[in-house]
Design a protein around this motif. Structure first.
Motif, PDB file in Angstrom:
ATOM      1  N   LEU A 220     113.794  -3.566  67.609  1.00 32.43           N
ATOM      2  CA  LEU A 220     113.024  -4.653  66.744  1.00 32.43           C
ATOM      3  C   LEU A 220     112.714  -5.253  68.015  1.00 32.43           C
ATOM      4  CD1 LEU A 220     114.285  -6.217  64.201  1.00 32.43           C
ATOM      5  CD2 LEU A 220     112.022  -5.280  63.573  1.00 32.43           C
ATOM      6  N   TYR A 221     113.079  -5.816  69.274  1.00 30.42           N
ATOM      7  CA  TYR A 221     113.144  -6.475  69.589  1.00 30.42           C
ATOM      8  C   TYR A 221     112.132  -5.977  71.125  1.00 30.42           C
ATOM      9  CZ  TYR A 221     113.922  -8.268  74.794  1.00 30.42           C
ATOM     10  OH  TYR A 221     113.592  -8.653  76.228  1.00 30.42           O
TER      11      TYR A 221
ATOM     12  N   GLY B  44     109.979  -3.427  70.541  1.00 32.46           N
ATOM     13  CA  GLY B  44     108.855  -3.407  69.841  1.00 32.46           C
ATOM     14  C   GLY B  44     107.915  -4.688  70.332  1.00 32.46           C
ATOM     15  N   PHE B  45     108.269  -5.766  70.457  1.00 31.47           N
ATOM     16  CA  PHE B  45     107.975  -6.816  70.599  1.00 31.47           C
ATOM     17  C   PHE B  45     107.475  -6.608  71.943  1.00 31.47           C
ATOM     18  CE2 PHE B  45     108.974  -8.505  66.406  1.00 31.47           C
ATOM     19  CZ  PHE B  45     107.793  -8.300  65.505  1.00 31.47           C
ATOM     20  N   THR B  46     108.219  -6.244  72.761  1.00 30.80           N
ATOM     21  CA  THR B  46     108.144  -5.953  74.003  1.00 30.80           C
ATOM     22  C   THR B  46     106.759  -5.313  74.399  1.00 30.80           C
ATOM     23  OG1 THR B  46     110.915  -6.697  74.777  1.00 30.80           O
ATOM     24  CG2 THR B  46     109.846  -5.562  76.367  1.00 30.80           C
TER      25      THR B  46
ATOM     26  N   TYR C 224     104.600  -4.143  72.565  1.00 35.62           N
ATOM     27  CA  TYR C 224     103.343  -4.149  72.143  1.00 35.62           C
ATOM     28  C   TYR C 224     102.316  -6.253  73.192  1.00 35.62           C
ATOM     29  CZ  TYR C 224      99.462  -6.643  68.843  1.00 35.62           C
ATOM     30  OH  TYR C 224      98.653  -7.161  68.428  1.00 35.62           O
ATOM     31  N   GLU C 225     103.707  -6.398  73.629  1.00 33.84           N
ATOM     32  CA  GLU C 225     103.487  -7.852  75.230  1.00 33.84           C
ATOM     33  C   GLU C 225     102.339  -6.833  75.922  1.00 33.84           C
ATOM     34  OE1 GLU C 225     102.747 -11.222  77.563  1.00 33.84           O
ATOM     35  OE2 GLU C 225     102.783 -10.402  74.189  1.00 33.84           O
TER      36      GLU C 225
ATOM     37  N   TYR D 275      99.104  -4.836  74.225  1.00 34.57           N
ATOM     38  CA  TYR D 275      98.789  -5.057  74.266  1.00 34.57           C
ATOM     39  C   TYR D 275      98.015  -6.902  75.251  1.00 34.57           C
ATOM     40  CZ  TYR D 275      97.987  -1.458  71.588  1.00 34.57           C
ATOM     41  OH  TYR D 275      98.272   0.055  71.135  1.00 34.57           O
ATOM     42  N   GLY D 276      99.275  -7.403  75.456  1.00 31.28           N
ATOM     43  CA  GLY D 276      99.205  -8.068  76.155  1.00 31.28           C
ATOM     44  C   GLY D 276      98.874  -8.816  77.332  1.00 31.28           C
TER      45      GLY D 276
ATOM     46  N   GLN E 174     115.697  -5.062  79.860  1.00 28.97           N
ATOM     47  CA  GLN E 174     115.034  -4.053  78.886  1.00 28.97           C
ATOM     48  C   GLN E 174     115.936  -3.361  78.962  1.00 28.97           C
ATOM     49  OE1 GLN E 174     113.117  -6.149  79.758  1.00 28.97           O
ATOM     50  NE2 GLN E 174     112.091  -7.368  78.200  1.00 28.97           N
TER      51      GLN E 174
ATOM     52  N   LEU F 232     105.978   3.210  71.986  1.00 25.63           N
ATOM     53  CA  LEU F 232     105.237   1.630  71.062  1.00 25.63           C
ATOM     54  C   LEU F 232     106.103   2.689  69.422  1.00 25.63           C
ATOM     55  CD1 LEU F 232     104.609  -0.953  70.389  1.00 25.63           C
ATOM     56  CD2 LEU F 232     102.307  -0.397  70.288  1.00 25.63           C
TER      57      LEU F 232
ATOM     58  N   TRP G 286     108.672   1.443  66.297  1.00 21.95           N
ATOM     59  CA  TRP G 286     108.896   1.431  65.535  1.00 21.95           C
ATOM     60  C   TRP G 286     109.039   2.286  64.285  1.00 21.95           C
ATOM     61  CZ3 TRP G 286     109.135  -3.188  64.353  1.00 21.95           C
ATOM     62  CH2 TRP G 286     108.039  -4.042  65.406  1.00 21.95           C
TER      63      TRP G 286
END
Length: 241
Positions: free
Chosen positions: A46-47, A49-51, A53-54, A57-58, A96, A191, A195
């Motif tokens: 989960l962590y 995945g958000f990393t 994504y950032e 796409y951040g 990470q 990515l 997920w």
């Protein structure tokens, strides 16, 4: 008497962990503990995945100035141009990387009775599952499932450390096969894998459905693997007991 019983339970957990008999040639593990462990480890994908994504796409720029000034000019599409002070963001994935190395260790350590003793999550899940009736499952399908997870983690490690992996490959082949100044791994691959891993671990934890075990069972049925999945053949545990 209760204190002696508690001490005896603690000793038994340290001795057997989640195994029916760690000295047996064919290992069986408590599926209750496996599901608890999957829930403990679920926080890692989960962590990640958000990393990811950032990272993908951040924004890659950080505005450092206090004011955004209008240049009173436009581009060829009629968009107003502004002047800002900004720097290119540099991403550090050391945390990470360490977390992924820990997850890789967890995937590999649970595959064998000896190495499982060094896994914190195996020990914790074994203690937490002690108060419930065990559900014994063969270890071999779980090994196959965890090998899938280990491969997913390895791909993410390469994505976060492309220059290190490229250096190893180029050194081993004595030729520059992979570039060391850019990320050659497509961004969508890690990515998606992260997920997918979240989905697999959620099904293991909440539903008790092991996707890797089902794939292993299918490979056994088609003859690509020799190890038999005893849990899929309705093994009678009362008779074994």
């Amino acid at each position: 008497m209760p204190a002696n019983r508690t001490f005896g339970n603690i000793v038994e957990v340290f001795r057997k962990l989640w195994f029916l008999d760690p000295r047996s040639d064919t290992l069986f593990i408590n599926d209750i503990a496996v599901r608890i462990r999957a829930g403990l480890l679920l926080i890692i994908p989960l962590y990640m995945g958000f990393t990811l994504y950032e990272a993908i796409y951040g924004s890659h720029w950080i505005v450092t100035g206090n004011a955004i000034k209008d240049t009173f000019d436009t581009d060829f599409d009629g968009h107003t141009l502004y002047s800002v002070e900004a720097i290119r963001r540099t991403l550090d994935y050391s945390k990470q990387t360490m977390l992924l190395c820990f997850a890789l260790f967890e995937m590999l350590s649970g595959m064998f009775a000896f190495t499982a003793r060094f896994s914190p999550t195996v020990l914790i899940s074994s203690f937490l599952a002690k108060g419930r009736a065990p559900v014994w499952k063969p270890l071999t399908p779980k090994r196959f499932a965890w090998s899938i997870g280990a491969s997913f983690i390895s791909v993410c490690l390469v994505f976060f450390n492309p220059e290190v992996f490229a250096g190893w490959v180029n050194w081993a082949l004595a030729h520059e096969v992979l570039p060391t100044t850019q990320n050659y791994l497509p961004k969508w691959i890690p990515l998606v894998l992260v997920w997918v891993c979240v989905g697999f671990m959620w099904m293991e934890t909440v539903l008790g459905f092991c996707v890797g075990c089902k794939v292993h069972s299918l490979l056994v049925k088609v003859g690509l693997m020799r190890d038999e999945c005893e849990a899929c053949n309705n093994l009678t545990w009362n008779a074994k007991a």
